[in-house]
Structures are given as structure tokens and as C-alpha cells.
Design an enzyme around this catalytic site. Sequence first.
Site, PDB file in Angstrom:
ATOM      1  N   ARG A   1      -6.142 -15.601  10.342  1.00 25.07           N
ATOM      2  CA  ARG A   1      -7.254 -16.511  10.072  1.00 25.07           C
ATOM      3  C   ARG A   1      -7.670 -17.361  11.271  1.00 25.07           C
ATOM      4  NH1 ARG A   1      -4.508 -17.567   4.264  1.00 25.07           N
ATOM      5  NH2 ARG A   1      -5.161 -15.594   3.352  1.00 25.07           N
TER       6      ARG A   1
ATOM      7  N   TYR B   1       0.830  -1.200   0.000  1.00 26.37           N
ATOM      8  CA  TYR B   1       0.000   0.000   0.000  1.00 26.37           C
ATOM      9  C   TYR B   1       0.872   1.260   0.000  1.00 26.37           C
ATOM     10  CZ  TYR B   1      -3.476  -3.568   0.634  1.00 26.37           C
ATOM     11  OH  TYR B   1      -4.243  -4.691   0.448  1.00 26.37           O
TER      12      TYR B   1
END
Length: 370
Positions: free
Chosen positions: A329, A186
Site C-alpha cells: 500500500r 490460491y
Amino acid sequence: MTQHLFQPIALGPYTLPHRVAMAPLTRSRAGQPGDIPTRMNAEYYHQRASAALIITEATQISRQGQGYAWTPGIYNDEQVQAWRQISDRVHGAGGLIFMQLWHVGRVSHPSFQPDNALPVAPSALPVPGKTFIVDENGVGIWGDVPVPRALEAAEIAEIVRDYRTAARNAIRAGMDGVEIHAGNGYLLDQFINSNSNHRQDGYGGSIENRARLLLEVVAAVADEIGAEQVGVRLTPMGRFMGMGDESPEATFGYIVEELNRWKLAYLHLVEPAVVGTVKDENFDPRWDAIIGQLRRQWHGVLIIAGGYDPASAERALKDGRADIIAFGRPFLANPDLPRRIRQGLTLNTPDPATFFGGDERGYVDYPAYS
């Protein structure tokens, strides 16, 4: 045995009861219109408040900073008030929560940008990846990223101000601190890496120039809310979204030495075995050497994330690889993850079909252990 995972540790002004943190996870479920958190989002974080530290999903600092559908913002009062519901519920359950501040840079689409403009970047280069957009029927799909436009120097100064304002808003929203997202391909990472930064001005070329924007953002945010409430996330050796650097040991070594000038809450490194949503097939074996280098250089608390399970997390702490492990996760599917790890209980399996977008399914309906 998980004796190292369940030792307390100081982090900035806080004392964490253990070392199982929740990594930032983009879930694309902010309320619309306005990218505003909802009661369902508050329930999601409340369920996971037993984490030693929650780092929120990446949260855009401005409209320009958005690159994915249905991700939350922190740039207006309505968003601030909605995030306050989340921090209140986490604190009510005894949790600690930092907000990850995000500008995606070139990993965006005109549909998210003011006036449907092109996304911005250090340099106007093609982006090898897709982003999560909304089609004409209101359905989330993966769409191509256009070639961005290069930022002007005056615009860069405005982005630094946006980070400062976003940090102030995060504290107004009841957050215990913020994490500056300078990794995963990013905007700040795009400036750092030589692959994506071909500028010829004071923000490009040398390592010092390519690191300049990140360090200006850290200075502004630390000045605004206090360095002890600020963390920074980096992804050395990452290849996601076209990242890559000609001399990562020197580049990230310089950045870490500069970050030591502030007594930040922590440094957060992402191991490149799992970056973004897929396994990084270009994994560079130099990672072990560079993490050892940065571990030696960094003077504060080090958090590491990237595909850890309880056994590998315990080994990493025992070996001194890091001080805290951030789980992604496993926390997504196990709201009571610390308890499950401590007691050796079976873990729920996450459902990739419900990772991004949708409703309660795959979000707040994963059961605690019974």
C-alpha cells in the site's frame, strides 16, 4: 536512518541499487474485453520504476486461473504485446520487473470460467470467502464463491504446462523474470495446506505429496526460462481463504529445502499480519519462530512483505530478518516511495475506496513529492 534499505544487493543475474521492492498488488484495471493491460496500466508501473524490483499484480496463466474481475492475463499474444508496453516503459526508466504468475484455483466464480464451469481445486470443499465479480449492470461487487470441483490428475499436468507457457510468455513480454504465486490461499497454496487438500492420490496426504504440484511448477518454469529468473511466494501460517496446515513448520520447511535445489532468484514470504485485503484476525504467534526457521533454511535472497513501514523495514534488514522488503500500500499511494523513504519525506495516504477497479483516480493520480 535507512542505511540498510539503501545498500545494493544481487538478485539472480541482476544487481539492485537498494532494497525497497514493490509488492504485487491486484488493482483490477485490465482492459476489456480480454483482460489486456492498457496504457494506463503502463503509466502506473512507469511511475513506480524507482523500486529496486517491481513484482507485478497477480496475472492469470489461463482463463481457468482467473478469479477476480478485470485482472490481466498472460496466456495469449494480445496480452503479451500489451505487457510489452509496460516492460518497455519500466526499463526505459531504469527499473526491473518480474511478473507474478497466478492460478486462483477455488477462489473463483463460474462467470470467469470457460463454459461457466465450477472453479477447480485440490478437493471439493466450501470456500470461506468472497471474490470480486461483475454484476448484471457491469459493476464490480463482492460475490460468494461456490464449492469447487476436485481436479483430475490429467488436468493437474495441464496446469503445469500452463505455468510453463505463461513463464515463456512473460519473457516474450520483456519481463526480467517471474514470481510463482504459491501463497494467499490460491491454487498452489490450496494443494500445500492440509486444511484445503484432502486428496488420496499422489498430490495429497503426505507433505511430499501436497508440495508436489508447486515443485513440478518450479521445475517446469525454471527449465523454461532459467532458475535465476524465478522467484516463489509463500504464506506460511496464513489463514486467508480457509488456509491452515496441521504442521506448518514441517510442511514449509520441507518446501524451502526442496526449493534450495534450484538457485532461484529469491524466496518471498508474506507475514500473516496483513494477508489479502484485511488484517488477519487469526494471527498465529508462531510466525516469528517459523520465519526464523525458514530464514535459516533458505540459501538465497529472502524478500518479506506484510505491513512494513520505513522504520520497521530498516529494523528487519538490520536484524537479518530478510534481505529485501516489499511494500504494498505505501507504493500504491507513493509512486516515488524510495526517494521519500531515503529523504524522510511525508507519505501520501492510500484510499481504500479506489483499491479495486475504477479509472485513473487512486491509480495514476497519486502525486510524487513536491
